[in-house]
Structure formats: structure tokens, C-alpha cells
Design a protein around this motif. Structure first.
Motif, PDB file in Angstrom:
ATOM      1  N   SER A   6       0.849  -1.186   0.000  1.00 50.27           N
ATOM      2  CA  SER A   6       0.000   0.000   0.000  1.00 50.27           C
ATOM      3  C   SER A   6       0.881   1.231   0.000  1.00 50.27           C
ATOM      4  O   SER A   6       1.779   1.352   0.810  1.00 50.27           O
ATOM      5  CB  SER A   6      -0.881  -0.024   1.243  1.00 50.27           C
ATOM      6  OG  SER A   6      -1.566   1.177   1.369  1.00 50.27           O
ATOM      7  N   SER A   7       0.627   2.126  -0.897  1.00 51.41           N
ATOM      8  CA  SER A   7       1.465   3.317  -0.997  1.00 51.41           C
ATOM      9  C   SER A   7       1.255   4.255   0.188  1.00 51.41           C
ATOM     10  O   SER A   7       2.165   4.941   0.603  1.00 51.41           O
ATOM     11  CB  SER A   7       1.189   4.053  -2.296  1.00 51.41           C
ATOM     12  OG  SER A   7      -0.150   4.494  -2.327  1.00 51.41           O
ATOM     13  N   SER A   8       0.054   4.268   0.779  1.00 43.86           N
ATOM     14  CA  SER A   8      -0.183   5.188   1.881  1.00 43.86           C
ATOM     15  C   SER A   8       0.553   4.758   3.137  1.00 43.86           C
ATOM     16  O   SER A   8       1.105   5.585   3.836  1.00 43.86           O
ATOM     17  CB  SER A   8      -1.672   5.341   2.150  1.00 43.86           C
ATOM     18  OG  SER A   8      -2.245   4.100   2.462  1.00 43.86           O
ATOM     19  N   SER A   9       0.566   3.445   3.447  1.00 42.74           N
ATOM     20  CA  SER A   9       1.302   3.033   4.631  1.00 42.74           C
ATOM     21  C   SER A   9       2.789   3.154   4.390  1.00 42.74           C
ATOM     22  O   SER A   9       3.543   3.504   5.275  1.00 42.74           O
ATOM     23  CB  SER A   9       0.930   1.616   5.059  1.00 42.74           C
ATOM     24  OG  SER A   9       1.482   0.663   4.185  1.00 42.74           O
ATOM     25  N   SER A  10       3.245   2.885   3.163  1.00 43.55           N
ATOM     26  CA  SER A  10       4.657   3.040   2.850  1.00 43.55           C
ATOM     27  C   SER A  10       5.063   4.502   2.937  1.00 43.55           C
ATOM     28  O   SER A  10       6.140   4.819   3.419  1.00 43.55           O
ATOM     29  CB  SER A  10       4.965   2.500   1.460  1.00 43.55           C
ATOM     30  OG  SER A  10       4.823   1.103   1.451  1.00 43.55           O
ATOM     31  N   SER A  11       4.203   5.403   2.454  1.00 42.53           N
ATOM     32  CA  SER A  11       4.553   6.816   2.537  1.00 42.53           C
ATOM     33  C   SER A  11       4.518   7.298   3.987  1.00 42.53           C
ATOM     34  O   SER A  11       5.327   8.136   4.371  1.00 42.53           O
ATOM     35  CB  SER A  11       3.633   7.657   1.660  1.00 42.53           C
ATOM     36  OG  SER A  11       2.305   7.613   2.146  1.00 42.53           O
ATOM     37  N   GLY A  12       3.611   6.776   4.803  1.00 43.02           N
ATOM     38  CA  GLY A  12       3.586   7.117   6.219  1.00 43.02           C
ATOM     39  C   GLY A  12       4.844   6.640   6.920  1.00 43.02           C
ATOM     40  O   GLY A  12       5.446   7.369   7.715  1.00 43.02           O
ATOM     41  N   PHE A  13       5.255   5.427   6.617  1.00 41.17           N
ATOM     42  CA  PHE A  13       6.481   4.883   7.183  1.00 41.17           C
ATOM     43  C   PHE A  13       7.675   5.725   6.749  1.00 41.17           C
ATOM     44  O   PHE A  13       8.536   6.071   7.567  1.00 41.17           O
ATOM     45  CB  PHE A  13       6.661   3.423   6.745  1.00 41.17           C
ATOM     46  CG  PHE A  13       7.874   2.753   7.315  1.00 41.17           C
ATOM     47  CD1 PHE A  13       7.863   2.275   8.614  1.00 41.17           C
ATOM     48  CD2 PHE A  13       9.017   2.596   6.556  1.00 41.17           C
ATOM     49  CE1 PHE A  13       8.974   1.655   9.147  1.00 41.17           C
ATOM     50  CE2 PHE A  13      10.143   1.977   7.077  1.00 41.17           C
ATOM     51  CZ  PHE A  13      10.117   1.502   8.377  1.00 41.17           C
ATOM     52  N   TYR A 144      -2.770   2.766  11.947  1.00 38.94           N
ATOM     53  CA  TYR A 144      -3.204   3.081  10.593  1.00 38.94           C
ATOM     54  C   TYR A 144      -2.954   1.905   9.654  1.00 38.94           C
ATOM     55  O   TYR A 144      -3.812   1.563   8.831  1.00 38.94           O
ATOM     56  CB  TYR A 144      -2.489   4.334  10.091  1.00 38.94           C
ATOM     57  CG  TYR A 144      -2.947   4.763   8.730  1.00 38.94           C
ATOM     58  CD1 TYR A 144      -4.190   5.377   8.566  1.00 38.94           C
ATOM     59  CD2 TYR A 144      -2.170   4.541   7.607  1.00 38.94           C
ATOM     60  CE1 TYR A 144      -4.627   5.770   7.323  1.00 38.94           C
ATOM     61  CE2 TYR A 144      -2.602   4.924   6.349  1.00 38.94           C
ATOM     62  CZ  TYR A 144      -3.828   5.535   6.213  1.00 38.94           C
ATOM     63  OH  TYR A 144      -4.259   5.913   4.972  1.00 38.94           O
ATOM     64  N   SER A 145      -1.796   1.261   9.774  1.00 39.93           N
ATOM     65  CA  SER A 145      -1.502   0.134   8.874  1.00 39.93           C
ATOM     66  C   SER A 145      -2.374  -1.080   9.208  1.00 39.93           C
ATOM     67  O   SER A 145      -2.765  -1.822   8.311  1.00 39.93           O
ATOM     68  CB  SER A 145      -0.013  -0.227   8.922  1.00 39.93           C
ATOM     69  OG  SER A 145       0.362  -0.671  10.197  1.00 39.93           O
ATOM     70  N   TRP A 146      -2.704  -1.294  10.491  1.00 37.50           N
ATOM     71  CA  TRP A 146      -3.610  -2.392  10.856  1.00 37.50           C
ATOM     72  C   TRP A 146      -5.008  -2.125  10.319  1.00 37.50           C
ATOM     73  O   TRP A 146      -5.675  -3.009   9.830  1.00 37.50           O
ATOM     74  CB  TRP A 146      -3.673  -2.579  12.365  1.00 37.50           C
ATOM     75  CG  TRP A 146      -2.457  -3.203  12.964  1.00 37.50           C
ATOM     76  CD1 TRP A 146      -1.548  -4.028  12.363  1.00 37.50           C
ATOM     77  CD2 TRP A 146      -2.004  -3.040  14.301  1.00 37.50           C
ATOM     78  NE1 TRP A 146      -0.567  -4.374  13.227  1.00 37.50           N
ATOM     79  CE2 TRP A 146      -0.823  -3.788  14.444  1.00 37.50           C
ATOM     80  CE3 TRP A 146      -2.478  -2.331  15.393  1.00 37.50           C
ATOM     81  CZ2 TRP A 146      -0.123  -3.863  15.636  1.00 37.50           C
ATOM     82  CZ3 TRP A 146      -1.779  -2.406  16.573  1.00 37.50           C
ATOM     83  CH2 TRP A 146      -0.618  -3.156  16.689  1.00 37.50           C
ATOM     84  N   ARG A 147      -5.445  -0.878  10.462  1.00 34.53           N
ATOM     85  CA  ARG A 147      -6.774  -0.515   9.962  1.00 34.53           C
ATOM     86  C   ARG A 147      -6.845  -0.747   8.453  1.00 34.53           C
ATOM     87  O   ARG A 147      -7.810  -1.270   7.931  1.00 34.53           O
ATOM     88  CB  ARG A 147      -7.077   0.936  10.290  1.00 34.53           C
ATOM     89  CG  ARG A 147      -8.513   1.330   9.972  1.00 34.53           C
ATOM     90  CD  ARG A 147      -8.643   2.785   9.970  1.00 34.53           C
ATOM     91  NE  ARG A 147      -7.873   3.256   8.802  1.00 34.53           N
ATOM     92  CZ  ARG A 147      -8.036   4.426   8.240  1.00 34.53           C
ATOM     93  NH1 ARG A 147      -8.895   5.266   8.712  1.00 34.53           N
ATOM     94  NH2 ARG A 147      -7.322   4.768   7.203  1.00 34.53           N
ATOM     95  N   GLU A 148      -5.788  -0.360   7.774  1.00 36.47           N
ATOM     96  CA  GLU A 148      -5.736  -0.528   6.319  1.00 36.47           C
ATOM     97  C   GLU A 148      -5.690  -2.006   5.920  1.00 36.47           C
ATOM     98  O   GLU A 148      -6.290  -2.406   4.947  1.00 36.47           O
ATOM     99  CB  GLU A 148      -4.472   0.183   5.814  1.00 36.47           C
ATOM    100  CG  GLU A 148      -4.458   0.476   4.353  1.00 36.47           C
ATOM    101  CD  GLU A 148      -3.224   1.305   4.046  1.00 36.47           C
ATOM    102  OE1 GLU A 148      -2.139   0.721   3.986  1.00 36.47           O
ATOM    103  OE2 GLU A 148      -3.362   2.517   3.901  1.00 36.47           O
TER     104      GLU A 148
END
Length: 151
Positions: A6-13, A144-148
Motif C-alpha cells: 500500500s502506498s499510503s502506509s509506505s509513505s507514512g512509514f 493506521y496500517s492495521w486498519r488498512e
């Protein structure tokens, strides 16, 4: 079988790692090269003078120790910079858990030991808040990543 990343969790990380990297590298560099100024800024002139030691030998040992601690912090910042580019979600979650535990351990250290030191007694609450905020950033990433993952 590879999971889609997922690009959003990767960008958050990536953002959290880069933020923590910048903080660690900056603090480490300041500790190595501007130790006295940082001590005065963080603790006040009187406490900074006490923390420098009373004999020239003590001062040299303390300055060397603080410089090595600054070097270690700078290296941690560099490692965080490198880790920011890892795209594996399992590694990101593992790394975030470890970082959250590390910051929580630092907070416990401050509560149980640093507050007992007379010269640092007034500074530990502010540093405790910093540790908790840094830990919270990793916890929020995990939530956030668990929710996703489970939505």
C-alpha cells in the motif's frame, strides 16, 4: 505469495522514518560539535556547568562520552534514513513496534532513574513528553496500517 504494498502506509512509514532520522542526526551532530551550547540550551547554565565535571580529567571523560553518544545518535539517524526506503510491510510493522518499545523504554528510564538525579530533576518531564510523542508516532503508524490491512 507477495502481498500488494500500500502506498499510503509506505509513505507514512517513509515520512516517520525521515522525521525521526532528521531529529536523531541533528541532535547527534549538535552533541558532537556543540556540546556545551546544547547543554546550556537544554538544562540552563548552572546545571550545564555541573554536568561538565569538576576536574579536567572528569571533563575530558564526560566530553568524550557525550561525543560518542552524539556519534551513535547520528548513526541511528543515518540508519533510519536507510530504513525509510524499505517497502516490505511486515518489516515496517516489525520495525515500528521495535521503535515504539525503544521510546517507551526511554520514557520508563526517565521516570524511574533520571528524575532521581538532582541536577536533571526539572528536565525529565519535558524529555518524557518528547519520548512519548516519538513513540506515539510509531503507534499511530501501526494503528493506521492495521486498519488498512483489515478493512
Amino acid at each position: 505469495m507477495a502481498r500488494p504494498s500500500s502506498s499510503s502506509s509506505s509513505s507514512g512509514f517513509f515520512l516517520i522514518c525521515m522525521l525521526h532520522s532528521a531529529i536523531a542526526a541533528t541532535c547527534g551532530a549538535l552533541m558532537m560539535f556543540y556540546l556545551n551550547e546544547i547543554a546550556v540550551f537544554g538544562h540552563g547554565r548552572e546545571t550545564a556547568t555541573k554536568l561538565q565535571g569538576s576536574t579536567p580529567h572528569d571533563q575530558l571523560l564526560i566530553q568524550t562520552s557525550e561525543s560518542f553518544a552524539g556519534l551513535l545518535l547520528f548513526v541511528i539517524g543515518f540508519l533510519l534514513f536507510m530504513v525509510a526506503f524499505v517497502k516490505d510491510r511486515d518489516f515496517q510493522a516489525f520495525f515500528a513496534k521495535g521503535c515504539a518499545l525503544l521510546h517507551a523504554a526511554m520514557a520508563l528510564w526517565r521516570v524511574y532513574f533520571e528524575r532521581r538525579l538532582e541536577d536533571l530533576a526539572r528536565d525529565w518531564p519535558r524529555q518524557l513528553v518528547g519520548d512519548l510523542v516519538l513513540s506515539l508516532s510509531w503507534v499511530l503508524f501501526l494503528v493506521y496500517s492495521w486498519r488498512e490491512k483489515y478493512d
